[in-house]
Each structure stands twice: as C-alpha cells, then as structure tokens.
Design a protein around this motif. Structure first.
Motif, PDB file in Angstrom:
ATOM      1  N   LYS A   1       0.763  -1.309  -0.042  1.00  0.00           N
ATOM      2  CA  LYS A   1       0.088   0.008  -0.048  1.00  0.00           C
ATOM      3  C   LYS A   1       0.788   1.358   0.127  1.00  0.00           C
ATOM      4  O   LYS A   1       0.423   2.242  -0.815  1.00  0.00           O
ATOM      5  CB  LYS A   1      -1.044   0.199   1.149  1.00  0.00           C
ATOM      6  CG  LYS A   1      -2.058  -0.839   1.155  1.00  0.00           C
ATOM      7  CD  LYS A   1      -3.004  -0.905   2.307  1.00  0.00           C
ATOM      8  CE  LYS A   1      -4.089  -1.978   1.968  1.00  0.00           C
ATOM      9  NZ  LYS A   1      -4.854  -1.879   3.401  1.00  0.00           N
TER      10      LYS A   1
ATOM     11  N   LEU B   1       2.398   1.715  -3.512  1.00  0.00           N
ATOM     12  CA  LEU B   1       1.379   2.231  -4.421  1.00  0.00           C
ATOM     13  C   LEU B   1       0.854   3.360  -4.129  1.00  0.00           C
ATOM     14  O   LEU B   1       0.753   4.210  -5.161  1.00  0.00           O
ATOM     15  CB  LEU B   1       0.017   1.395  -4.268  1.00  0.00           C
ATOM     16  CG  LEU B   1      -0.986   1.561  -5.169  1.00  0.00           C
ATOM     17  CD1 LEU B   1      -0.750   1.486  -6.525  1.00  0.00           C
ATOM     18  CD2 LEU B   1      -2.175   0.630  -4.927  1.00  0.00           C
ATOM     19  N   GLN B   2       0.746   4.085  -3.001  1.00  0.00           N
ATOM     20  CA  GLN B   2       0.502   5.433  -2.829  1.00  0.00           C
ATOM     21  C   GLN B   2       1.639   6.477  -3.077  1.00  0.00           C
ATOM     22  O   GLN B   2       1.331   7.330  -3.718  1.00  0.00           O
ATOM     23  CB  GLN B   2       0.419   5.675  -1.081  1.00  0.00           C
ATOM     24  CG  GLN B   2       0.114   7.113  -0.856  1.00  0.00           C
ATOM     25  CD  GLN B   2       0.024   7.292   0.771  1.00  0.00           C
ATOM     26  OE1 GLN B   2       0.159   6.395   1.469  1.00  0.00           O
ATOM     27  NE2 GLN B   2      -0.306   8.462   1.201  1.00  0.00           N
TER      28      GLN B   2
ATOM     29  N   ALA C   1       3.786   5.531  -5.599  1.00  0.00           N
ATOM     30  CA  ALA C   1       3.641   5.538  -7.115  1.00  0.00           C
ATOM     31  C   ALA C   1       2.429   6.343  -7.887  1.00  0.00           C
ATOM     32  O   ALA C   1       2.643   7.016  -8.679  1.00  0.00           O
ATOM     33  CB  ALA C   1       3.479   4.036  -7.592  1.00  0.00           C
ATOM     34  N   ASN C   2       1.238   6.198  -6.948  1.00  0.00           N
ATOM     35  CA  ASN C   2       0.105   7.198  -7.548  1.00  0.00           C
ATOM     36  C   ASN C   2       0.675   8.700  -7.294  1.00  0.00           C
ATOM     37  O   ASN C   2       0.240   9.407  -8.070  1.00  0.00           O
ATOM     38  CB  ASN C   2      -1.113   6.874  -6.300  1.00  0.00           C
ATOM     39  CG  ASN C   2      -1.842   5.757  -6.641  1.00  0.00           C
ATOM     40  OD1 ASN C   2      -1.903   5.394  -7.672  1.00  0.00           O
ATOM     41  ND2 ASN C   2      -2.258   5.351  -5.799  1.00  0.00           N
TER      42      ASN C   2
ATOM     43  N   ASN D   1       2.476   9.320 -10.574  1.00  0.00           N
ATOM     44  CA  ASN D   1       1.776   8.788 -11.672  1.00  0.00           C
ATOM     45  C   ASN D   1       2.652   7.697 -12.330  1.00  0.00           C
ATOM     46  O   ASN D   1       2.827   7.666 -13.571  1.00  0.00           O
ATOM     47  CB  ASN D   1       1.791   9.933 -12.730  1.00  0.00           C
ATOM     48  CG  ASN D   1       0.560  10.724 -12.185  1.00  0.00           C
ATOM     49  OD1 ASN D   1      -0.253  10.503 -11.512  1.00  0.00           O
ATOM     50  ND2 ASN D   1       0.646  12.257 -12.611  1.00  0.00           N
ATOM     51  N   THR D   2       3.408   6.873 -11.566  1.00  0.00           N
ATOM     52  CA  THR D   2       4.135   5.690 -11.876  1.00  0.00           C
ATOM     53  C   THR D   2       3.618   4.292 -11.581  1.00  0.00           C
ATOM     54  O   THR D   2       4.097   3.264 -11.656  1.00  0.00           O
ATOM     55  CB  THR D   2       5.581   5.788 -11.621  1.00  0.00           C
ATOM     56  OG1 THR D   2       5.474   5.704 -10.015  1.00  0.00           O
ATOM     57  CG2 THR D   2       6.252   7.039 -12.045  1.00  0.00           C
ATOM     58  N   GLU D   3       2.340   4.298 -11.063  1.00  0.00           N
ATOM     59  CA  GLU D   3       1.437   2.869 -10.534  1.00  0.00           C
ATOM     60  C   GLU D   3       1.629   1.896 -11.585  1.00  0.00           C
ATOM     61  O   GLU D   3       1.682   0.802 -11.235  1.00  0.00           O
ATOM     62  CB  GLU D   3       0.385   3.234  -9.935  1.00  0.00           C
ATOM     63  CG  GLU D   3      -0.773   3.751 -10.919  1.00  0.00           C
ATOM     64  CD  GLU D   3      -0.670   5.396 -10.960  1.00  0.00           C
ATOM     65  OE1 GLU D   3      -1.794   5.749 -11.644  1.00  0.00           O
ATOM     66  OE2 GLU D   3       0.247   6.197 -10.559  1.00  0.00           O
TER      67      GLU D   3
ATOM     68  N   PHE E   1       3.609  -1.401 -11.371  1.00  0.00           N
ATOM     69  CA  PHE E   1       3.019  -2.532 -11.456  1.00  0.00           C
ATOM     70  C   PHE E   1       3.762  -3.691 -12.292  1.00  0.00           C
ATOM     71  O   PHE E   1       3.745  -4.796 -11.883  1.00  0.00           O
ATOM     72  CB  PHE E   1       1.439  -2.313 -12.250  1.00  0.00           C
ATOM     73  CG  PHE E   1       0.572  -3.386 -12.451  1.00  0.00           C
ATOM     74  CD1 PHE E   1       0.059  -4.323 -11.383  1.00  0.00           C
ATOM     75  CD2 PHE E   1       0.520  -4.122 -13.744  1.00  0.00           C
ATOM     76  CE1 PHE E   1      -0.708  -5.347 -11.574  1.00  0.00           C
ATOM     77  CE2 PHE E   1      -0.209  -4.880 -14.256  1.00  0.00           C
ATOM     78  CZ  PHE E   1      -1.067  -5.722 -13.151  1.00  0.00           C
TER      79      PHE E   1
ATOM     80  N   TYR F   1       0.958  -5.798  -4.088  1.00  0.00           N
ATOM     81  CA  TYR F   1       0.879  -4.820  -4.863  1.00  0.00           C
ATOM     82  C   TYR F   1      -0.001  -5.084  -6.255  1.00  0.00           C
ATOM     83  O   TYR F   1      -0.938  -4.197  -6.436  1.00  0.00           O
ATOM     84  CB  TYR F   1       2.385  -4.026  -5.133  1.00  0.00           C
ATOM     85  CG  TYR F   1       2.004  -3.056  -6.104  1.00  0.00           C
ATOM     86  CD1 TYR F   1       2.389  -1.537  -5.529  1.00  0.00           C
ATOM     87  CD2 TYR F   1       1.782  -2.841  -7.558  1.00  0.00           C
ATOM     88  CE1 TYR F   1       2.283  -0.660  -6.221  1.00  0.00           C
ATOM     89  CE2 TYR F   1       1.875  -1.914  -8.385  1.00  0.00           C
ATOM     90  CZ  TYR F   1       1.985  -0.612  -7.609  1.00  0.00           C
ATOM     91  OH  TYR F   1       1.878   0.789  -8.390  1.00  0.00           O
TER      92      TYR F   1
ATOM     93  N   TYR G   1      -3.599  -3.043  -7.025  1.00  0.00           N
ATOM     94  CA  TYR G   1      -3.513  -2.631  -8.126  1.00  0.00           C
ATOM     95  C   TYR G   1      -4.680  -2.666  -8.865  1.00  0.00           C
ATOM     96  O   TYR G   1      -5.567  -1.908  -9.572  1.00  0.00           O
ATOM     97  CB  TYR G   1      -2.207  -2.461  -8.897  1.00  0.00           C
ATOM     98  CG  TYR G   1      -2.170  -1.745 -10.061  1.00  0.00           C
ATOM     99  CD1 TYR G   1      -1.694  -0.360 -10.163  1.00  0.00           C
ATOM    100  CD2 TYR G   1      -2.319  -2.272 -11.324  1.00  0.00           C
ATOM    101  CE1 TYR G   1      -1.973   0.348 -11.496  1.00  0.00           C
ATOM    102  CE2 TYR G   1      -2.319  -1.598 -12.531  1.00  0.00           C
ATOM    103  CZ  TYR G   1      -2.125  -0.254 -12.435  1.00  0.00           C
ATOM    104  OH  TYR G   1      -2.173   0.255 -13.855  1.00  0.00           O
TER     105      TYR G   1
ATOM    106  N   GLN H   1      -7.844  -1.752  -7.680  1.00  0.00           N
ATOM    107  CA  GLN H   1      -8.193  -0.300  -7.807  1.00  0.00           C
ATOM    108  C   GLN H   1      -8.601   0.095  -9.184  1.00  0.00           C
ATOM    109  O   GLN H   1      -9.254   0.779  -9.364  1.00  0.00           O
ATOM    110  CB  GLN H   1      -6.749   0.316  -7.607  1.00  0.00           C
ATOM    111  CG  GLN H   1      -6.872   1.520  -6.487  1.00  0.00           C
ATOM    112  CD  GLN H   1      -5.514   2.076  -6.449  1.00  0.00           C
ATOM    113  OE1 GLN H   1      -4.896   2.354  -7.322  1.00  0.00           O
ATOM    114  NE2 GLN H   1      -5.207   2.820  -5.325  1.00  0.00           N
TER     115      GLN H   1
END
Length: 178
Positions: free
Chosen positions: A10, A13-14, A16-17, A20-22, A26, A94, A98, A101
């Motif tokens: 998490k 991912l936060q 990466a968000n 803007n590289t989520e 991934f 992850y 992802y 989401q």
C-alpha cells in the motif's frame, strides 16, 4: 499475505500514485513476483539468515537493475528493515491491490487439457458476463484429474462443470438409492 507485506504494498502504491508511476511499478512488481517465484535459489538467498543484508541488497539490485527507482527504493527499505524475505509477498499484494483499484477481475479456469484460443475467448466472455467487468485477467491451470469439462473460480465463486464432479454426483445419487 502477511499484514506487513500488504502495508509495504500500500505504501509503494501510494508513492507510485503520487508520482503517476503506478502502472510502471505494476509491471515491476509482476516481474519481481515471477522472478522470485520461478527461482528456488533466490528464495533461499532471501530467507537465509547466514547471508548478509548488504549481499542480499546487492544481489536484488543487480537482478532487478532494469526496474524503476520505486522498486529499488522498496528493495532498500525491505533490506534495511530486515524484511527482504517479504519481497515476493509485497509484489503479489501490490499486484492484487492495483488490479482491485483498476476494477480488474481475476478468474481461474482449470481444465484437463490446455485451453484453445477459441475456448479461452468463450470463457473470458462468460466471466465478463458474470462479473459485469470488461477488465478480466484469466489464469489457466491444467489438472488431468478433472477428466474433462472445466472449473471456473472468481473470488469466492466456483462453477464446477468438470466430468469428475458429474461422476461424483452420480456416485452420490446411486449410493443414496441403494
């Protein structure tokens, strides 16, 4: 999955968000998970209490040198916190978070023989119809024990159309009537 692995997943991912590289991360996590799962030696190195943390970090950074900075930062953090053995579980968490989401539904189809492309298309259409989601990933497994037909699993739902299941049902019916 361990709660620690989920927390790390998490957190990455936060981050990466925010960057803007989520989607990039991934891809990294899919590669990391597959690499670790496919290598018994790498899993042994990560689990070993004898191998120094710095050696584990160096090995992981070399193996995953083409991955993003976020993935390198995750490796550094896990090694620094003596959690290197969690890397595979963090990657899997992850991937799951992802996909959730993004509204991607996962389905597993088990067949006695490999799925033909036409059959795979039909199964995907059925999963899309049942879940209402256009984004579906299909994991295909082969189990000769089911004799024929298929078993479809989506989350907690299972649809068993295998010949082995039908034979089992017949056997139960016959034993009830005797």
């Amino acid at each position: 999955m361990s709660r620690a692995a989920t927390r790390y997943a998490k957190a990455i991912l936060q981050k990466a968000n925010e960057n803007n590289t989520e989607a990039v991360v991934f891809g990294d996590m899919q590669s990391v998970y597959k690499t670790i799962e496919d290598s018994r030696e790498l899993r042994a190195v990560l689990q070993s209490p004898v191998i120094k943390a710095n050696d584990k970090k160096d090995a992981l950074l070399k193996i995953f040198s083409k991955q993003s900075e976020a993935t390198h930062a995750l490796i550094n953090i896990l090694v620094a916190n003596k959690r290197a053995p969690l890397l595979s579980n963090v990657a899997k968490s992850y991937i799951d978070i992802y996909n959730d989401q993004q509204g991607v539904k996962k389905a597993t189809v088990i067949t006695a023989v490999p799925l033909s492309p036409e059959m795979e298309t039909k199964v995907l259409a059925k999963v899309t119809e049942l879940t209402g989601s256009k984004k579906v990933t299909l994991n295909s497994e082969i189990d000769p024990e089911i004799i024929g037909g298929f078993i479809l699993r989506m989350g907690d739902t299972q649809y068993n159309a295998s010949i082995a299941n039908q034979l089992g049902n017949l056997k139960r019916e016959f034993s009830k009537s005797i």
